[in-house]
Design a protein around this motif. Structure first.
Motif, PDB file in Angstrom:
ATOM      1  N   LYS A 109       2.282 -60.044   5.015  1.00 27.81           N
ATOM      2  CA  LYS A 109       3.499 -59.445   4.459  1.00 27.81           C
ATOM      3  C   LYS A 109       3.212 -58.088   3.833  1.00 27.81           C
ATOM      4  CE  LYS A 109       3.199 -61.726  -0.061  1.00 27.81           C
ATOM      5  NZ  LYS A 109       3.880 -62.608  -1.033  1.00 27.81           N
ATOM      6  N   ASP A 110       1.968 -57.850   3.381  1.00 24.85           N
ATOM      7  CA  ASP A 110       1.592 -56.549   2.832  1.00 24.85           C
ATOM      8  C   ASP A 110       0.892 -55.677   3.862  1.00 24.85           C
ATOM      9  OD1 ASP A 110       2.626 -57.174   0.304  1.00 24.85           O
ATOM     10  OD2 ASP A 110       0.778 -58.198  -0.266  1.00 24.85           O
ATOM     11  N   GLY A 111       0.909 -56.094   5.105  1.00 22.82           N
ATOM     12  CA  GLY A 111       0.340 -55.284   6.174  1.00 22.82           C
ATOM     13  C   GLY A 111      -1.029 -55.703   6.625  1.00 22.82           C
ATOM     14  N   SER A 112      -1.855 -56.274   5.735  1.00 22.21           N
ATOM     15  CA  SER A 112      -3.208 -56.664   6.106  1.00 22.21           C
ATOM     16  C   SER A 112      -3.716 -57.697   5.109  1.00 22.21           C
ATOM     17  CB  SER A 112      -4.146 -55.449   6.142  1.00 22.21           C
ATOM     18  OG  SER A 112      -4.203 -54.822   4.874  1.00 22.21           O
ATOM     19  N   ILE A 113      -4.840 -58.339   5.465  1.00 22.89           N
ATOM     20  CA  ILE A 113      -5.479 -59.330   4.601  1.00 22.89           C
ATOM     21  C   ILE A 113      -6.785 -58.736   4.076  1.00 22.89           C
ATOM     22  CG2 ILE A 113      -6.521 -61.618   4.480  1.00 22.89           C
ATOM     23  CD1 ILE A 113      -4.754 -62.418   6.844  1.00 22.89           C
ATOM     24  N   PRO A 114      -6.959 -58.628   2.741  1.00 27.09           N
ATOM     25  CA  PRO A 114      -8.241 -58.137   2.217  1.00 27.09           C
ATOM     26  C   PRO A 114      -9.299 -59.234   2.236  1.00 27.09           C
ATOM     27  CG  PRO A 114      -6.728 -58.574   0.414  1.00 27.09           C
ATOM     28  CD  PRO A 114      -5.967 -58.853   1.681  1.00 27.09           C
ATOM     29  N   MET A 115     -10.496 -58.895   2.660  1.00 27.55           N
ATOM     30  CA  MET A 115     -11.654 -59.782   2.576  1.00 27.55           C
ATOM     31  C   MET A 115     -12.692 -59.037   1.741  1.00 27.55           C
ATOM     32  SD  MET A 115     -10.466 -62.293   4.404  1.00 27.55           S
ATOM     33  CE  MET A 115     -11.736 -63.417   4.985  1.00 27.55           C
ATOM     34  N   THR A 116     -13.256 -59.716   0.717  1.00 28.25           N
ATOM     35  CA  THR A 116     -13.976 -59.003  -0.333  1.00 28.25           C
ATOM     36  C   THR A 116     -15.426 -59.445  -0.438  1.00 28.25           C
ATOM     37  OG1 THR A 116     -11.921 -58.737  -1.577  1.00 28.25           O
ATOM     38  CG2 THR A 116     -13.966 -58.442  -2.779  1.00 28.25           C
ATOM     39  N   LEU A 117     -16.312 -58.454  -0.519  1.00 33.19           N
ATOM     40  CA  LEU A 117     -17.729 -58.664  -0.824  1.00 33.19           C
ATOM     41  C   LEU A 117     -17.897 -58.492  -2.326  1.00 33.19           C
ATOM     42  CD1 LEU A 117     -20.727 -58.939   0.173  1.00 33.19           C
ATOM     43  CD2 LEU A 117     -20.750 -56.427   0.277  1.00 33.19           C
ATOM     44  N   PRO A 118     -18.238 -59.563  -3.073  1.00 33.18           N
ATOM     45  CA  PRO A 118     -18.269 -59.453  -4.542  1.00 33.18           C
ATOM     46  C   PRO A 118     -19.447 -58.610  -5.029  1.00 33.18           C
ATOM     47  CG  PRO A 118     -18.948 -61.650  -3.827  1.00 33.18           C
ATOM     48  CD  PRO A 118     -18.477 -60.932  -2.606  1.00 33.18           C
ATOM     49  N   GLN A 119     -19.309 -58.112  -6.260  1.00 36.45           N
ATOM     50  CA  GLN A 119     -20.339 -57.248  -6.830  1.00 36.45           C
ATOM     51  C   GLN A 119     -21.683 -57.962  -6.922  1.00 36.45           C
ATOM     52  OE1 GLN A 119     -20.138 -56.413 -11.068  1.00 36.45           O
ATOM     53  NE2 GLN A 119     -20.574 -54.233 -10.732  1.00 36.45           N
ATOM     54  N   TRP A 120     -21.693 -59.226  -7.309  1.00 37.81           N
ATOM     55  CA  TRP A 120     -22.969 -59.925  -7.466  1.00 37.81           C
ATOM     56  C   TRP A 120     -23.745 -60.000  -6.156  1.00 37.81           C
ATOM     57  CZ3 TRP A 120     -23.669 -63.934  -4.239  1.00 37.81           C
ATOM     58  CH2 TRP A 120     -22.554 -64.639  -3.793  1.00 37.81           C
ATOM     59  N   ALA A 121     -23.024 -60.001  -5.005  1.00 36.91           N
ATOM     60  CA  ALA A 121     -23.700 -60.075  -3.710  1.00 36.91           C
ATOM     61  C   ALA A 121     -24.083 -58.700  -3.177  1.00 36.91           C
ATOM     62  CB  ALA A 121     -22.796 -60.772  -2.696  1.00 36.91           C
ATOM     63  N   ALA A 122     -23.393 -57.656  -3.634  1.00 31.14           N
ATOM     64  CA  ALA A 122     -23.602 -56.319  -3.082  1.00 31.14           C
ATOM     65  C   ALA A 122     -24.538 -55.458  -3.904  1.00 31.14           C
ATOM     66  CB  ALA A 122     -22.251 -55.612  -2.946  1.00 31.14           C
ATOM     67  N   ALA A 123     -24.738 -55.792  -5.192  1.00 29.78           N
ATOM     68  CA  ALA A 123     -25.509 -54.922  -6.080  1.00 29.78           C
ATOM     69  C   ALA A 123     -27.003 -54.994  -5.762  1.00 29.78           C
ATOM     70  CB  ALA A 123     -25.254 -55.308  -7.532  1.00 29.78           C
ATOM     71  N   GLY A 124     -27.710 -53.899  -6.085  1.00 27.50           N
ATOM     72  CA  GLY A 124     -29.165 -53.902  -6.022  1.00 27.50           C
ATOM     73  C   GLY A 124     -29.778 -53.454  -4.717  1.00 27.50           C
ATOM     74  N   TYR A 125     -29.003 -52.870  -3.807  1.00 24.07           N
ATOM     75  CA  TYR A 125     -29.538 -52.375  -2.542  1.00 24.07           C
ATOM     76  C   TYR A 125     -29.751 -50.862  -2.628  1.00 24.07           C
ATOM     77  CZ  TYR A 125     -28.520 -56.782  -0.136  1.00 24.07           C
ATOM     78  OH  TYR A 125     -28.500 -58.097   0.257  1.00 24.07           O
ATOM     79  N   ALA A 126     -30.893 -50.422  -2.154  1.00 25.46           N
ATOM     80  CA  ALA A 126     -31.169 -48.983  -2.080  1.00 25.46           C
ATOM     81  C   ALA A 126     -31.418 -48.608  -0.620  1.00 25.46           C
ATOM     82  CB  ALA A 126     -32.392 -48.626  -2.931  1.00 25.46           C
ATOM     83  N   ASN A 127     -30.901 -47.430  -0.243  1.00 22.13           N
ATOM     84  CA  ASN A 127     -31.144 -46.883   1.106  1.00 22.13           C
ATOM     85  C   ASN A 127     -30.800 -47.898   2.194  1.00 22.13           C
ATOM     86  OD1 ASN A 127     -32.280 -44.519  -0.104  1.00 22.13           O
ATOM     87  ND2 ASN A 127     -34.155 -45.697  -0.455  1.00 22.13           N
ATOM     88  N   GLY A 128     -29.660 -48.549   2.047  1.00 26.59           N
ATOM     89  CA  GLY A 128     -29.308 -49.622   2.972  1.00 26.59           C
ATOM     90  C   GLY A 128     -28.130 -49.284   3.855  1.00 26.59           C
ATOM     91  N   GLN A 129     -27.626 -50.313   4.505  1.00 29.97           N
ATOM     92  CA  GLN A 129     -26.458 -50.167   5.360  1.00 29.97           C
ATOM     93  C   GLN A 129     -25.674 -51.469   5.385  1.00 29.97           C
ATOM     94  OE1 GLN A 129     -28.356 -49.265   9.193  1.00 29.97           O
ATOM     95  NE2 GLN A 129     -27.867 -51.329   9.897  1.00 29.97           N
ATOM     96  N   LEU A 130     -24.399 -51.353   5.759  1.00 29.68           N
ATOM     97  CA  LEU A 130     -23.493 -52.501   5.798  1.00 29.68           C
ATOM     98  C   LEU A 130     -22.677 -52.452   7.073  1.00 29.68           C
ATOM     99  CD1 LEU A 130     -21.865 -54.886   4.395  1.00 29.68           C
ATOM    100  CD2 LEU A 130     -20.346 -53.097   3.533  1.00 29.68           C
ATOM    101  N   GLN A 131     -22.479 -53.615   7.689  1.00 29.90           N
ATOM    102  CA  GLN A 131     -21.511 -53.800   8.765  1.00 29.90           C
ATOM    103  C   GLN A 131     -20.719 -55.072   8.489  1.00 29.90           C
ATOM    104  OE1 GLN A 131     -24.395 -53.293  12.242  1.00 29.90           O
ATOM    105  NE2 GLN A 131     -22.555 -52.348  13.089  1.00 29.90           N
ATOM    106  N   VAL A 132     -19.524 -55.152   9.055  1.00 35.37           N
ATOM    107  CA  VAL A 132     -18.650 -56.299   8.830  1.00 35.37           C
ATOM    108  C   VAL A 132     -17.963 -56.664  10.141  1.00 35.37           C
ATOM    109  CG1 VAL A 132     -16.793 -57.272   7.427  1.00 35.37           C
ATOM    110  CG2 VAL A 132     -18.204 -55.414   6.498  1.00 35.37           C
ATOM    111  N   ASP A 133     -17.855 -57.958  10.410  1.00 42.29           N
ATOM    112  CA  ASP A 133     -16.955 -58.459  11.448  1.00 42.29           C
ATOM    113  C   ASP A 133     -16.327 -59.752  10.944  1.00 42.29           C
ATOM    114  OD1 ASP A 133     -18.953 -60.354  11.731  1.00 42.29           O
ATOM    115  OD2 ASP A 133     -19.480 -59.845  13.785  1.00 42.29           O
ATOM    116  N   TYR A 134     -15.497 -60.371  11.756  1.00 45.02           N
ATOM    117  CA  TYR A 134     -14.879 -61.626  11.342  1.00 45.02           C
ATOM    118  C   TYR A 134     -14.600 -62.477  12.571  1.00 45.02           C
ATOM    119  CZ  TYR A 134     -10.387 -59.470  12.677  1.00 45.02           C
ATOM    120  OH  TYR A 134      -9.376 -58.863  13.363  1.00 45.02           O
ATOM    121  N   MET A 135     -14.447 -63.769  12.326  1.00 44.15           N
ATOM    122  CA  MET A 135     -14.054 -64.682  13.396  1.00 44.15           C
ATOM    123  C   MET A 135     -12.781 -65.402  12.996  1.00 44.15           C
ATOM    124  SD  MET A 135     -16.632 -67.959  13.283  1.00 44.15           S
ATOM    125  CE  MET A 135     -16.696 -69.067  11.879  1.00 44.15           C
ATOM    126  N   VAL A 136     -11.991 -65.743  13.994  1.00 41.21           N
ATOM    127  CA  VAL A 136     -10.774 -66.526  13.806  1.00 41.21           C
ATOM    128  C   VAL A 136     -10.937 -67.810  14.597  1.00 41.21           C
ATOM    129  CG1 VAL A 136      -8.290 -66.618  14.109  1.00 41.21           C
ATOM    130  CG2 VAL A 136      -9.382 -64.446  13.522  1.00 41.21           C
TER     131      VAL A 136
END
Length: 822
Positions: free
Chosen positions: A768-795
């Protein structure tokens, strides 16, 4: 000549260029003529008189200019290739030039004739396409039954090609900036091209709406379906056509629609922008419009982001169009004036993006947003674009909310003044490329959020966990503390007291300053700290005993949204809670890494006997899960294989939020005989759904981008959605250097993790708002240096089985903060 300001001449820039007829031979000279008359004359202020004794400057398009030579009749030398050549019109406004082409390969060139108004200095240009060689690589554009008239909706334009290239459609276009007072439509567009006499022919109806005065329109045409790999079947043409006034112009308005990315559009590449321009006589600003999709060949997969809106002061409104289809789709965008019933339509198609190549000679620009892609409402944000040309035009969606500082500069600013959040904004830069008849363009998806004008805007951390201390918290031992930095945004942000309450309220962790001294406490035991001159405050959290809790902030007795989830003393001795269970161990002590892909995670369960509530799951002292667990419901936590130590013993423990004791350990080793752990997206999957939106490969994700609730990506509506059946799960693939490993051993270790979102059941209201947010929480994302991120999903659903999305761009990832020194 005499100019009388009280009786000014009429200027409309009519420059008619007539190319030579027949086949042209390389090295031979051919006459090209120009006529400058009707509407730009100065003789006796006659608006139909010729433009006599006036300089015309000739030049060729950029792709051809180094091979084109201009000369006067009888002059064997001519110009140096690439230079402009002047001639002067006679009393009738006519002049001619001799054009020849150097080289041995066939050449199609666009010849321009430019004249400058002696009154305004404004330049008017006519052009024609000519080909040299035995094989023509140009589309010759001619009226089917001249003369042409304004407002005539039944007049045909012919496109003729006599070469041996193969194509089936032709796209027609004009440069809107050359015809600001006119709306121009082609129907059909693209038009089908049929084989005839060894070449190709096509026809379209061309209608020109606007001021009922003589005008010249430069028409561009190019083939729409050339070979992607080499572009060998791309052909084009350009021609200036004259239009005469209508004897009885209709008393209606007109709506012109333009796809700024051309046609066809690429599926899964954002939501392309469509521009509607409405003119009603001399007006058209602030007119309400209704948008709709008609004749959707896919039966409803194409949608617009807004169905109602209002034009700006210039009569322009921007919309976005998207599709959930993964196959070819044709459709029509229809726009209707709410007040007057005027209608404009645009036929478009979506194709898989691998079937929508960049046109030869077309440039795709790169837009940069130094403030990131999530921007604040009310603030001015800088934007810039990389482009080889000198001119661009900025366009934004929604057009009634985005305000640009400069609309025709390679650097600008963008601002949303007020109103609700905009999760699906977009900006484009465009410039009409006359060499091909299409836009060069850049595209960047943005979101705008209401900024917190007064308060703590965030608590950034260098990592989300720390090892246990000795008997006191030493902030100089980086592995034993979490460095925290908060930022206060206020009219007066200096020396402001910030309270640091926690949830739960009673914890064993200590909060210290850079010198190792405890922060002061209120009578209820709540720590507090004062901000510095820059509104920032830095402190350190550590403990001898394990604790996991949420750090909150208060300012001026008001709770602030800024928070952080911290877990300390993660390598403390084991406690007495029952050990977590890894079912795949089967009672043994060796975990087999499975073969094949996808196989990102193994399951961990929390047994009965553990307290219900929030807890942290720790793998080798590193946090791999933080959330609500109820052992009575047999909870399952997904842990990535790639987070394991492949050569040593792995230790799994959990830490209840209500406790200062760890569980007993689950210890095991790893067997990689069958395969190695998956670290990134599976390369061998059939991917039918669009990639999640919200990540920009040109923007590094930093510690400020993962502030709670975390880093969000957005899943757009997808094809064959089944509410009540489909369940969406997102996968965040993280790689980088482990800050804590560098602190403890002096060597920066490369780490991987795959964070799996909570499964999301799809309902009828999900989009209803156009899209569904999927969130990576701070506790899981913090503490990485010189890194990279990719995302996909399955239905996953009973009706359609398991479907995977395409993968997001690879995004730079640097989510630690510089460790403050004492």
């Amino acid at each position: 000549m005499h100019y009388d300001p009280a009786n000014p001449p009429f200027w409309n820039g009519k420059v008619a260029v007539t190319p030579p007829a027949g086949d042209l031979t390389l090295g031979q000279g051919y006459a090209v003529t120009v006529t400058a008359l009707q509407g730009i004359g100065l003789l006796n202020h006659d608006p139909t008189g010729p433009w006599a004794d006036t300089t015309i400057r000739w030049y060729a398009d950029d792709a051809s200019k180094d091979r084109i030579v201009f000369s006067l009749p009888g002059d064997p030398l001519g110009t140096v290739p690439g230079e402009r050549f002047p001639t002067v019109t006679d009393a009738q406004g006519n002049t001619s030039i001799v054009v020849s082409a150097l080289g041995t390969e066939s050449l199609t060139a666009i010849i321009y004739a430019e004249v400058a108004s002696p009154i305004t200095g404004e330049a008017y240009t006519g052009s024609a396409s000519i080909s040299f060689g035995t094989v023509s690589d140009t589309i010759t554009i001619t009226p089917d039954a001249p003369p042409l008239y304004l407002f005539n909706t039944d007049q045909l334009i012919d496109g003729t090609y006599t070469g041996d290239k193969q194509f089936n459609e032709v796209v027609w276009s004009v440069d809107p900036e050359e015809n600001p007072d006119y709306a121009i439509t082609f129907d059909p567009n693209p038009s089908p091209a049929t084989a005839e006499d060894g070449g190709r022919t096509t026809q379209t109806k061309m209608t020109v709406y606007g001021k009922n005065q003589p005008t010249t329109v430069t028409v561009y045409a190019y083939s729409a379906d050339y070979v992607r790999s080499v572009g060998q079947d791309f052909v084009k043409g350009v021609q200036s056509l004259d239009f005469l006034p209508a004897s009885k112009p209709p008393q209606t308005g007109w709506i012109e629609l333009v796809s700024l990315e051309g046609n066809p559009l690429a599926e899964g590449s954002g939501a392309p922008l469509i521009q509607a321009t409405y003119r009603l006589g001399n007006m058209g600003g602030f007119e309400p419009l209704t948008w709709e999709i008609v004749d959707d060949s896919s039966g409803g997969t194409v949608s617009l982001l807004t169905l109602h809106g209002e034009t700006d002061v210039n009569g322009v409104m921007i919309n976005r169009v998207t599709t959930t289809s993964t196959g070819p789709v044709t459709f029509t965008v229809k726009v209707t004036s709410d007040d007057y019933g005027d209608v404009g339509t645009l036929d478009l198609a979506f194709q898989p993006k691998e079937d929508v190549p960049q046109l030869p000679g077309q440039e795709i620009m790169t837009i940069h947003s130094p403030d990131g892609t999530t921007l604040t409402i009310g603030d001015t944000h800088p934007l810039s674009v990389d482009y080889s040309g000198s001119e661009v035009t900025w366009i934004g969606f929604p057009s009634d909310r985005l305000v640009f500082g400069q609309t025709e500069s390679k650097t600008t600013t963008v601002q949303v003044l007020d109103g609700p959040d905009i999760p699906d904004a977009a900006v484009m830069t465009v410039h009409f490329n006359k060499d091909i008849g299409a836009y060069d363009y850049g595209y960047l998806a943005l979101s705008f959020k209401t900024k917190q004008t007064q308060g703590v805007v965030g608590v950034t951390i260098d990592k989300a966990y720390a090892l246990n201390t000795d008997t006191f918290v030493d902030p100089t031992v980086q592995s034993q503390v979490i460095a925290c930095q908060l930022q206060l945004q206020a009219d007066n942000n200096q020396n402001q007291q910030i309270l640091l309450p926690t949830d739960p309220g009673t914890i064993v962790a200590s909060f210290v300053n850079a010198q190792g001294n405890d922060l002061p406490k209120k009578t209820d035991g709540t720590y507090y700290i004062n901000t510095g001159n820059d509104g920032k405050a830095t402190f350190f959290v550590g403990s001898e005993n394990p604790s996991t809790f949420i750090l909150n902030t208060q300012w001026q007795n008001k709770d602030q949204p800024a928070s952080a989830t911290l877990t300390v003393a993660t390598n403390a001795p084991p406690g007495t809670w029952p050990a977590p269970v890894v079912p795949d161990l089967g009672g043994g002590t060796t975990l087999q890494i499975p073969s094949g892909c996808p196989a990102p995670t193994f399951q961990v369960t929390i047994p009965n006997g553990a307290p219900a509530g929030n807890m942290a799951l720790l793998l080798n002292s590193r946090i791999v899960y933080r959330g609500l667990v109820d052992p009575a419901k047999n909870p399952v936590v997904e842990v990535a294989y790639c987070a394991l130590d492949l050569s040593g013993t792995n230790v799994l423990v959990y830490l209840p939020e209500s406790s200062v004791n760890l569980s007993l350990p689950c210890s095991f080793t790893v067997d990689t005989t069958n395969g190695n752990p998956q670290t990134g997206p599976c390369p061998n999957l059939e991917r039918k759904l669009f990639a999640p939106d919200g990540l920009d490969a040109s923007q590094t994700i930093g510690a400020g981008d993962i502030l709670p609730p975390g880093l969000s990506v957005y899943i757009e509506p997808y094809e064959n959605m089944e509410a009540g059946d489909d369940v969406i799960t997102a996968f965040f693939y993280l790689q980088g250097t482990d800050v804590l490993s560098q602190e403890t051993g002096g060597v920066a270790l490369s780490i991987n993790n795959i964070v799996v979102s909570e499964p999301y059941p799809v309902t009828n209201d999900s989009f209803k708002d156009g899209s569904i947010p999927m969130t990576l929480p701070q506790w899981a994302a913090a503490g990485y240096a010189n890194g990279q991120l990719q995302v996909d999903y399955m239905v996953v659903g009973k009706k359609n089985g398991t479907r995977w999305s395409e993968v997001s761009p690879i995004v730079p990832f640097n989510t630690t903060i510089p460790f403050p020194s004492a």
